[in-house]
Every structure is written in structure tokens, then in C-alpha cells.
Design an enzyme around this catalytic site. Sequence first.
Site, PDB file in Angstrom:
ATOM      1  N   ASP A 163       2.343 -14.113  12.691  1.00 37.75           N
ATOM      2  CA  ASP A 163       1.110 -14.639  12.112  1.00 37.75           C
ATOM      3  C   ASP A 163       0.223 -13.467  11.686  1.00 37.75           C
ATOM      4  O   ASP A 163      -0.417 -12.818  12.515  1.00 37.75           O
ATOM      5  CB  ASP A 163       0.401 -15.500  13.161  1.00 37.75           C
ATOM      6  CG  ASP A 163      -0.810 -16.219  12.591  1.00 37.75           C
ATOM      7  OD1 ASP A 163      -1.242 -15.879  11.467  1.00 37.75           O
ATOM      8  OD2 ASP A 163      -1.336 -17.117  13.270  1.00 37.75           O
ATOM      9  N   HIS A 213      -2.402  10.740  -0.015  1.00 38.94           N
ATOM     10  CA  HIS A 213      -2.683   9.512  -0.743  1.00 38.94           C
ATOM     11  C   HIS A 213      -2.645   9.722  -2.245  1.00 38.94           C
ATOM     12  O   HIS A 213      -2.179   8.878  -2.987  1.00 38.94           O
ATOM     13  CB  HIS A 213      -4.033   8.938  -0.292  1.00 38.94           C
ATOM     14  CG  HIS A 213      -3.891   8.127   0.937  1.00 38.94           C
ATOM     15  ND1 HIS A 213      -3.725   6.779   0.912  1.00 38.94           N
ATOM     16  CD2 HIS A 213      -3.829   8.484   2.236  1.00 38.94           C
ATOM     17  CE1 HIS A 213      -3.595   6.321   2.143  1.00 38.94           C
ATOM     18  NE2 HIS A 213      -3.658   7.340   2.970  1.00 38.94           N
ATOM     19  N   GLU A 216       0.829  -1.201   0.000  1.00 36.80           N
ATOM     20  CA  GLU A 216       0.000   0.000   0.000  1.00 36.80           C
ATOM     21  C   GLU A 216       0.863   1.249   0.000  1.00 36.80           C
ATOM     22  O   GLU A 216       1.539   1.553   0.987  1.00 36.80           O
ATOM     23  CB  GLU A 216      -0.918  -0.003   1.226  1.00 36.80           C
ATOM     24  CG  GLU A 216      -1.898  -1.151   1.265  1.00 36.80           C
ATOM     25  CD  GLU A 216      -2.794  -1.224   0.024  1.00 36.80           C
ATOM     26  OE1 GLU A 216      -3.426  -0.208  -0.307  1.00 36.80           O
ATOM     27  OE2 GLU A 216      -2.832  -2.292  -0.622  1.00 36.80           O
TER      28      GLU A 216
END
Lengths: 425, 425, 425, 425
Positions: free
Chosen positions: B325, B415, B120
Amino acid sequence: MIVPPHILRMLEHLRATLTESDARERLRRRAAVTAPPLRPVRQASAESIDGLWRRIEADVAVAGRELIADPATLGRAAEYSSNIENLIGTVKVPVGVIGPVRINGLNANGDYFIPLATTEAALVASYGRGADIVSRAGGASVALLAEGVLRTPAFLFEDLVQSGLFVDWVTRVVDDLKRTAEETTRYGKLVSLEPVIDNDIVFLLCRYTTGDASGQNMVTIATDALCQFILAQSPLKPRRWFIEANFSGDKKASHLGILSGRGRKVSASVTLSAELVRSHLHAEIDAMLDYGRVANLGALLSGQLGAQAHYANGLAAFYIATGQDAACVSESAVGFTRMEARDGGLFLSATLPNILVGSVGGGTRLPSQAAALRIMGLEGAGKAAALAEIVAVLCLCGEISIIGAMAAGHFARAHRKLARMRKSP
Amino acid sequence: MIVPPHILRMLEHLRATLTESDARERLRRRAAVTAPPLRPVRQASAESIDGLWRRIEADVAVAGRELIADPATLGRAAEYSSNIENLIGTVKVPVGVIGPVRINGLNANGDYFIPLATTEAALVASYGRGADIVSRAGGASVALLAEGVLRTPAFLFEDLVQSGLFVDWVTRVVDDLKRTAEETTRYGKLVSLEPVIDNDIVFLLCRYTTGDASGQNMVTIATDALCQFILAQSPLKPRRWFIEANFSGDKKASHLGILSGRGRKVSASVTLSAELVRSHLHAEIDAMLDYGRVANLGALLSGQLGAQAHYANGLAAFYIATGQDAACVSESAVGFTRMEARDGGLFLSATLPNILVGSVGGGTRLPSQAAALRIMGLEGAGKAAALAEIVAVLCLCGEISIIGAMAAGHFARAHRKLARMRKSP
Amino acid sequence: MIVPPHILRMLEHLRATLTESDARERLRRRAAVTAPPLRPVRQASAESIDGLWRRIEADVAVAGRELIADPATLGRAAEYSSNIENLIGTVKVPVGVIGPVRINGLNANGDYFIPLATTEAALVASYGRGADIVSRAGGASVALLAEGVLRTPAFLFEDLVQSGLFVDWVTRVVDDLKRTAEETTRYGKLVSLEPVIDNDIVFLLCRYTTGDASGQNMVTIATDALCQFILAQSPLKPRRWFIEANFSGDKKASHLGILSGRGRKVSASVTLSAELVRSHLHAEIDAMLDYGRVANLGALLSGQLGAQAHYANGLAAFYIATGQDAACVSESAVGFTRMEARDGGLFLSATLPNILVGSVGGGTRLPSQAAALRIMGLEGAGKAAALAEIVAVLCLCGEISIIGAMAAGHFARAHRKLARMRKSP
Amino acid sequence: MIVPPHILRMLEHLRATLTESDARERLRRRAAVTAPPLRPVRQASAESIDGLWRRIEADVAVAGRELIADPATLGRAAEYSSNIENLIGTVKVPVGVIGPVRINGLNANGDYFIPLATTEAALVASYGRGADIVSRAGGASVALLAEGVLRTPAFLFEDLVQSGLFVDWVTRVVDDLKRTAEETTRYGKLVSLEPVIDNDIVFLLCRYTTGDASGQNMVTIATDALCQFILAQSPLKPRRWFIEANFSGDKKASHLGILSGRGRKVSASVTLSAELVRSHLHAEIDAMLDYGRVANLGALLSGQLGAQAHYANGLAAFYIATGQDAACVSESAVGFTRMEARDGGLFLSATLPNILVGSVGGGTRLPSQAAALRIMGLEGAGKAAALAEIVAVLCLCGEISIIGAMAAGHFARAHRKLARMRKSP
């Protein structure tokens, strides 16, 4: 002693290892760091990667730089640049495959091999077992039921009257808001706008469809445009505004996500015969139904959102393998696994209201991730709905396998066996 | 029309693309798959990998097998075998680095570079910005406050009397249960056992410390032994038992996790001067505090567990990079970000009750993951507490950056800019 | 139009009835009230009551003062004075009775008539129907499983180190804290003290047993003493403290209440034969089990705490009739109704973790309330546990009746019929 | 010992007072009750009341029948008959009054005395204190923002395809469904219908406005008609249906209620000067703001729905006094209290999304309850909106008073003082 035992134990450990002055010294504020921070690198190259490693290695002895900064990665540095900053290489996450899984879906229809990236032993084997059973049962039915991604700006006013008048104005110009938002994107559509007032604060829940992207950036940019329109045009001037304030379910499990859906909502189901349950799960249907009753209670007692066993395992493995946003496991791992006795067999369904996947955008074009998508024939435009359906069937497979193992009393044994090569820690 | 608009839109889309008989046909159950499923492969080799690819490629045209099954991975197939089944290669997740972050912790104390694996755009840059500010403020204070991993077996009896008598017996033999459980593990300790009765069902909340492992398998195996002892010895025979039934917070956000903690509970904080907020976040403290108030309301309105902005982003990136995990993002991404005006500056804290990390076990010994741990000097035994503290500071850095961006109105722009090289979808 | 229909409808209504200037005018702040407020009256008498009514009637035409300030109430004004301030009379809430209910409890054992105060038609009939069925089935088994009332003071410190050192100190002086708290009460016992740290804030969850009182005041006073001890003795001085800050589940539904219990936790159950279900509920067991599955899903989808149909109805009616704190319906109406097929019959259980009842204190000594308690033979000391068990059986009766009605499709009809004498509004 | 201390204490108590065979004996199922149950009495009279008491007194010695079955109640037995079955009299709940409270509302506008029925000492005094402060501040602004009561039937089908086709059909006939539902009521309007699919189950969230009634029965009857239309007309035949399955927020706190509102949503606010806070609350604004921060954290940690201190107290007292459904405290006691520093003063707001009040229907026409409504001038048609606004202001008053007391450290003392006449239990 009325203090809970595990708290006493922690305190004893701390007292044994730490004096009060140690604690004070370790936690006190230091001087400001004077070393320059890493310069943000956006266009990565072998050189920029080398530069970052030199900087790291000046401070820390890192054996094995080449395990991360391997030649193949260095050669593709530019390809990775649109997905990350300060690139120093890649981490290699092992990928296992399960299938073929027979999927009878509105959008995904056929037999699929599914790639799963994980470092947890037993995960692939367990999902594979579920997939095998689903396929032997003639496949899972599945359908995409809804879609929509929220972005929820907040506007602060002087008082309740202003809030009310603002909402009045917003609903009068809602077509302009829709147009303005949609001008920023080729695929995003603003499909619902719902105002929520809490006295002097107004939230606008903006719900978008996002084409074949998972769409979080798309809705942010569209909503920013919508907000700029409001700031320029509204007769009521907010004293403060925020493009988001924890009211869209982004990157977090929430009841909002359960009720409004986030991303794609998909439901999958299968009916297993008693014989299949016995021969391949080594379990009895009654035991699985009992598990369902108890697990429902466990979900309610523990304050879980939804009720399911381990969607997160399959989701994380699938998201990582296929270049999805792995952080969205937080919201996607909410849903509803149900079971019911049916004509001597066992009906199971999995409904996930918050699947965040895209077949374009995000990490989907990175080399190994795109290859993983191609294993399912789902790379590129037009495939997001099918991907979401596969995710739901995958989670259903995982539930079948783990519930079977719980019901048969095999759960711990499977973990012992499949992790056998590791020294038990 | 009284049906919500986004639902109508979805229905219109379906009606336009699908007839009723299409829908029926696509979702109906097929014949059982007759092709043999993939044979479970536990000891991977270049040959086994090739075999799996041949099988896949017989069905699907996959361009770029070598992107996943690259030579380096093939050469290390055996190393991956204890972490995955049906290995077909590795997915390469780009890793960026931030830092140095000054950390003033009980267990992590010094300046750290932190590796983050993500696809991302903007994530690494945003966390890096927060890290830079923390370091300029003299570092974040942080401490591991508690630890414990639950495994909660359920026992079904005939009635409430049996449940009560069972609990009575359990508490009488609790030392035997503790011994039995701990015999299965070198490091795990059963530190609390709490019975919960719901009529004919008894849950036993077994809480363990797990040494330097994250410990989920460890507690499963220990609890299985505890259950076997119960099944053999209890004068009250359960009509059914399950080693787990959604009552341990495993792989899911839950209020249980908030209240009892899951894994490691860590709290981190920093105080930023107004000048630093202005010069490096380009925001005003008052705007950030206002954001905090509104975001708290947003969290409550949306039914989020805890209240924070985007812990999941940092957690997922850190867990993937370091062989943790990644599915545990589901439970770890719950916590509490708080802000307060302090002496003209801004105090911020992040408290995460459910950090699941280990410095041993899981994926921590895989080649690139171990290298990532070495960047922080935290590979191997004795480092789990420090890892957990780094995670909390990382999340604090992410909160500082995003809250600053929200308060400054920059969130969408960042962004747009960092994802600029991608075609907007 | 993308705004949800019910919101548009509300806005249309407002626009039709209100101008913007109306809204502004109505909501704007007025001058301060200059009329003196009602003087607080603590020792009520016929004269004080008359004085309050004169004051009211000076402003408002109230027909029927004597309906509230009736002669009997005036004559007992002093009796009411320890339960209320500014007494102006009594409201008369109609009381119905159900039973005899056969109760096979640890503490309540025998056949009971139960008084219920409500203004909702059908409520008494519905609970009575359930009670009849339970009695025909040989009675409900029930047991008090746990008790404890929390009061959770919060202490704010400068930082995490101070928080940690404070907790360390608290656990060292916990016996003094227990003694100090218990000195304020003859019956309250501090049975658990659990510290919870969120950075610079420390909560101390103090759990008390409260004898035969519901105990909210008792634990407040005891905890205030505990806090005063801390303020006087602690080497770490908090910069702020609060005796409570929303962390005890007091007067609100919470997951804390589910997990730790608030007040008394009781579980009740009964097994009904298929014949009894058919003849008296006019329902089929399968339909009731199906309802259970769907209602469990409904509870999870709606984000209910626990899963039950309408405990609140029975609780409110019982609490009002017997002088309990009716506001505690908020926390008590959380629990778990379960059903299971058993040997051709239907097992049902109701487990309520948060029953707040006392047989002494609160409104239990008021004339009509004490008479209501005497209907069950449960007035005065030593009866709280039996009261709590009756409450749980009562709720079980209500669940049986409503679930039966839902399963038989009779629910709406019953309401129509029993409310028939009222003009439908 | 690793079992929590309060559980051990409970077990010790049980072991000391009870043998295993005692427990078995007390909880075992008895013979069916053979005594006839109370015959349901719907039309009460002095005779029917006497009959019920005789039956009770045959089994139990109840001193003081006349405290419940007083002459005035006997004389009004018929009046009570439409609100209750098996009437045996009335319980007298003491009523105190507070005010005048200055209310600047869209619907309630002026100075109001508010009646509160409670048996909890200090409650009326505390709310009165808050009311006095609000009035001195020029009154509270308040507005009804939304209304709607859900009833959510569930339909079970064979599979997902049928569910989808059913939803398709429902949206096509939604105008017929609306008409059918509305034919059953003069005032109820179906304003939204939202289908929710979970595989083979379809819920239809039916949202109604209900005129001046609280409306729970109205929506049940309307939805039953809607369901009968569906059962008669739908081409897809459900294998089972339920008019409700825990998915409407009825009689329970839920996130659904927060997000969709249940009953009436109202928001109230006031700004207090620092001087008023000091002179009348004896507190400092900073301490109250600190309380707000900590209490927000407490609400999140305890898994409360919303965040407020004690709405339930005022709600229960108001609901009982005015003939509302007191069981709805369960859902109404959810909301959001916020504080903010404003121009040297303190802004406070209370927003309640789930207020269930009517000025007609329910217990509003009973003698003393109607008199209580007349104290506010709000009896009969056209007053429900004003009632709801008063409720929100009342809750705001209660929050001001308790938060002030918490911040001043007076909370426990007030309770000690006002409960002084009672023997501390």
C-alpha cells in the site's frame, strides 16, 4: 508481570523459534560479496533488460519475467531511460477513475474525471462516492494559495562570531546569490532567503518557485550554484558545508512544511445540505461534527502533524497515476480537514500546505502517465496549478466519504464488502 | 515593507492575472452536476473498461487510451477486480533493480536483488550504490524487533464517571473482546488493549499482530466485531462511537507510531571501513559524522518525526514494485538513521518502527507485483518478516549513499548527471 | 529584497551599534577566572549568608541586601538548607487567593480557596473569575485517572544481537529488578518496565508510582539501584550506560508525556448554562465554540503539544505558592481543553496528563509554602491526589475565563485595565 | 492479560477504595455556591489582606497566616498591587547564588554572580559546578541573535474568496496597521506581519520587538488596536475575530517558537579541555559525546521539542528570582544543546530561541526581585539583552554539569547526597 503484554508475546515467539546462537549466527557479518554488482545501466534497451534478467535468473528462479518485461515495455525502453536506471521492465498498477467532479477553482475550473492508481480495494469507490457528493453539491471551491520549494544548505564555522559575520555578508550579496541560483534554471526563482544560526552552524533557507515542475531537482541544482558562489566569494570560509541537512522538509512530514509550505499550498471546501448528507452519506451532520471533535483530539493525542483522516490514500493513487514523485506522499499527506455547521448544512474544508506536483518533469511524460494527465486535460506546461487544485479537491472528496462512513458506522462494512473477493487473510 | 517577500510576490502575481470579480466568479458554487456519476464497477472486464473510456472520451479528448488500456491489461481485468473499482487499465511504472545486497537478517538471510519502481532519475542508481557498499562490507545485520497494527475506536459518554465505569467494564471482559475480535480472522491476534480517557471520551488502543498480511483491513474488521460486542453488551451505553478517530497512526506520520510501532519495527546496521568509504563513497568519515550532527539538528529544527534523510524514496519504490500500500509511505517514512565512529570505521544504523508490508494480501498477487516479489524469493505466506527486513536494509543503503554524496559535495552533481537526458525544466 | 524583514531589521541594528572587531573582541575567550568560585554551602546560617553577600558586594554594588536576606529568612536559614545550596535569602513572590471553588472530585471534594503566587497582573483576577463561574455552575467534576513517573536508563551494546539478548535477559529478571528498585524507597513502586531497542542501544522505560511525593528524585535513586543490579548481573556487558538520556519527559514537553502520562493525569469538566456564560463571561456560547475550532487549528498549525490556552499561568502560580517544582511547568503545561454544546449550555473539559505535584517532599515543608497548602487543607501525607485534582480544576477555571474573554473581545482590555497602575513600558 | 500492567494496577487500586456509587456521588454536580466569591481586590493594603484571611479562616483552620502575611509584606502591600489581585501576602522562595561566571557576550560581558530561586536541592550546586567550569575555561561566548514576540489574531470569513481578498487588503494597508499598533506603545515595533490562510480563516502573525520588556502585554494591546483598525476599515467584514487563537506560542512549547523564535533567541558556547573535564566533571569526553548521541535519539523518540537536558531548572529558578513571568518556562525550556570534539577538547553550545525576559515591567520592580537583578547589575532600562545572554549561559552551565554527571554515572548519587537531610519520601 510488569512488562507490556505485546512485548512478552514477541519475546516468547522469538524464544520458541530461535536459539541465542542462531541469532548470533544469522546476524553476524559475512565475507564481502565478490560477485560484481549490477553495472549501472542508464540507457536501457531490450538487450540491457535481458542482460539484467539473466543475471537475476542466474541466482533466483523467477517465474514470469514477461509480466514485468513485457513486449510493450521493451519497445519503449529508451523512453523510460531518463527516469530510471537498471530498468528491467514495468510494474502494472491498476487505474480506476472517478468523476465527473465539479471543481470551481482559480486554476482548475470545470468537471473532471480523475484517474487513481492503487491496489487497495475500496479506495476508488470511496473517493468516487465523495466526488459524487461534491458534484451534487455544486462543486468544490478551491484555490492555490502559495508555492515554494525549500533547499537549505548548512555551513559550519569555527564559532558564533564567524556565523554572525557570515550572515551579515550573505545578506549584503543576496542579489548576487539570487542571480547565481536563477542562472541555472529557466523557471526557478529564488523568492526568499532566510538565515538561521545555531551557534557555529548557519542554515540558509532558500525558497524557490518552480514553474510547472514539482521542482526538487531544480532547486538542488540552483542551490548548488549558490553554494559554489559562497564558497568562492565568502570572506568567511566554512570548515564544512552540506547542500542539505534535513532542514527543507524534503521527503518527510515536518512542522516546517506546515508553517512555510512545501510545494503548493491549496485549500478546498464545499457545503453539503443535510439532505445530501442523509441521502448519499447515510449519515447525520451531528454525528459527522462529533467525529470531527473526536478526531481532532485523536490527532493531537497521537502526535500527528496536522489533522486529517486519509489524504495519503488519494495522494498516493493520484501521484502514481500521473507520474508524480510518490515518495512525496510522506510530506504531502499533512494537512487540515475542518468541519462546521452552516445554515443547516455542513461546511467541510481541506487545506494541504505541501502538494508536490508538476505538469512537466518527473514521470509526467511517460506514456501511460501522460495519458492519465490527458484524462484531466492537464498535460504539459501551464497546468501545475490546476493539478494541485485537483489534488486538494480529491483529498476533500476522500475525507467526506470516510468521515461519512465513520459517522454512519459503515466503515468496516465497506471494507468487508469491497474486499469480498479476496480470501480474508 | 514588513510582509515576507515570497507572500508579496504571490500576491503580485495574483493581482496581475486576476480581478476580484474573476476570483469570485471562479470560486462560486455552481449548479449540481446532473450528468450521472460513473456507476461503480467492481467486476471489471474489457467491456466495462471500454464503457468507462467511452464516457471519459465523450467529455475529453484523450489521445492514447491504449497506453493505459493495453491488451494485456484488458485480458487480466478480472484479476485486477479484487484490488480496484472502476478499472480503466494500468499505469506502467518503470522498475529498476539493485543488488545483490548481502543481508544478514533473522528472517532475510542471503544475497538479494531488489526491484524498485520509480519515475525519479538517480534513485535506483543511488540505492544501488549504497547496496554495493553494504555488500562489500560483508552485508547488513538486520532484525525484526516488534510488530503490531493499531485500530483505535472511540466511545463518547455523558461524563467522566461513565468513562471510568466503561473502562472498568472493558477490562473485566477483555478476554471476551479478544475472542470476539479474533473470530473474524484466521491470522490476526489482539495482543494489547489500552484504554485512554479524555473526560467523556474513551479510546481503546487495540493492537494486533497480522500474520503475513500488512493487516489494515484485518484489524478494521476485527475491531468492528469488538465494537459490536461492546455496543451489545456494555452496561454503559455510549452516546456515539467511531471505529477510528485519528488515533492509530494509519496513513499518517505520528509520534504514536514512533512510540508504539505500527506494522513491523526493524533495525538494520553495517560498519564500513574508512577505505571503503573513501574508495566507493569518495567521502571522509569525519565529513559524514559532521553531516550526521548537522542533520540531527536540522531534523529537530524542522520538526521532522525521527531523523533520516530520504527513507521515503526507497519505501515508495519498493512498495509500488511489490504491491504494498503506497499510501503507507506516509507513516513508514519515519525513523532513525544513526552514525558512530567505530575502530577507524563508520557504523551506520537505520531503525524503522512503522514498516507496513505483507507477502500476502493487498496488491501482492497481481501479476507484475508477484513477479517482483519472486525476484527476492518472497512471494506468499511466511515471507512478511523477511520483506520487512529487506525494506530496512534498503533504507540503510539509501542513507549511506545520500549521506556520502552530501559529505562529498556530490549530491547536486549526481542529480544533474542522471537527469541529463531530460530537458531541465 | 528576499531576506525577511525582521531579520534585516536586526542586522541593521547590529551594524549600527557594533563593528566587526567589537564583536570579535567581546565574544573571544578570556583568561580563566582565577578568583575562587563560591564554596558550596549546604548548611546555611546567618553567617554563611553574610559571607556570600560580602563576596558578592565586593564585586557589585547591591542596594537592598536586606530585601532578600531579611531577618525572618536569616532566622530560618537552617530550615531552607535541605532545599537549596548557597542560600543568600529569599525572594518574595506575591500571593493572591481565589475561591471558594466548588470541586466535585474523587479526591478533592468540597469548596476550596486556592493560593496563587505570581507577578503578572490580571492572572489572579482571571482565574478567580473562572472559579466564580465554576462555583455558580455547581462545581467542576474531576478525577485522577492515572499516575506514573518515568526514568529511562540507556544501555549501549556492540550490536543489535547483544541488544536483543539483553532485553531477553531483562525480562527474565524483571522481578529482581522490581525488588531492587523498590528497596530504595518506602513509597515508590515500579509498575511497568518497557524495553525499546534502537539497534545497539536499549532504553528501559521504568514507570513508578511515587506515593504522595512528586517523585523525581525517588525514581532516580530507585533506577540507579536497578542499573547497578544490571551492571553487576547482566551476562551482556554494556559498553556504556546512562541513567537517563532525554527519554523520560523530565522537565520538557513531549509526546511521550502525552501518551504515557508523567506524574498524575487528571481530567476536569463543567457544564455552564447559556445564562451564566452571558451574565458572567459576557460572551455567547457560539462565539466560544467558534474560538475552540479556531484555537484547535492554531494549536495544530503552531505545532503545540496538546491544545489549550494558558495552563502554564495557573500551573506556575500554584507550583510556586505550594512548594512544587516550578521547572515542571515545562512538562505540565501540556493538555487538552475541549468544548461542546450540550442541551443549550456549554460543556468544557481540561485534561492534563503530566501534573507533577506532591503533598510531601520538595518545597512543601518550607514555612510559607506549607501555610499555602494549609489554606486548602492539603498539607502532608495522603493529599497528593487531591492536589492534582485541584490543579486540573484550576486550569479549567483559567481556560473558561480566557476563552470567554477572547470570545467577547475583552482580552486586551482586561490586561490594559489590570496593568493600569504600571507605566506601560 | 492484554491490558498494560500499570493500568490494571490503577484499576485495582480504585476498585479497592471506591464503589461505583461512591464515584457517581463524588463527581456529581452540586448546587451552585451561594457564598459570595472573594471580591476582587486590586489596591491591596494591610486591611484588605486581613479581610481576605478572615474570610479564608472562617472556612479553614490555617496555622501560620503570618508566614505569608508577614509584617514586611503588609508594609509593602501597595507596591505589590500593580502585580497581583487579591493579595494575601508573599511566599518566600529560597535564593542561592552561583558564580562568578565569566561571560563573553555581545551584551553581557564580565564576571557575574547569578541568583537562583528554587526549592529543589542540588539545583544550585549543579549549576554552580557548571559555572565554575565555564569560568575556568575562560568564559562562555554568547550573543543575542534575534528578537520578536508574536501575537496572532484570527479572522473568520464566509469563504476562501473573502479570505483571499482580506489578505490582499491587509497587505495594502500594512503601513497603517503598523502605525496603529505602534501608537499604543513607546517601545514596541511591529517588524513583520505574515498572513496565513486556512480556507475561511485568516491568521495574521504579528511580530514585535518589545524594547527592554518581555512584552506580552505590550503586543496584546498593540494588536488589539490593529484589530480595531481592521474591524473599522476592512471592506471585508469578518463574521468572527479573536485576538489570539493558540498561534503565537504564548505560554506553550511549540514548533512555531523554534522556527520563528519567541522573545529573544540567544546562543552560548564554550570549549572545555580534556583536563578540565576530567578534573572538574570527573568524566571523559568520549562518554559525554556518547551521551550526546544517545540523548539526541532519546529526544527524538520521546517527541521532545528541541533536544536538551534540563534548561527548565535554570530558567525557572532565574525567572522566579528576577521577577520574570515563570509561566514562560513552558516555552523558554525549548532549545538545542550540542557537543563536538574539538582539538582534543569538548565544544558545547546551548541555543534557546524563546527566552522571555525583561529588565523592566512584570515583577522586575518588586523589592526582592529588583535586588536580585542588582546582584547582576542589570536592573532597569537597557539591560534586557544582557539578561537574555546570561540566561543562555546559565542553561549552558546546567547542561555541562548534568551531562558530566550522567557520563560519570554520578547523577543519582549527587541527588542522594544533596537531598540527604530530607527524609526520603
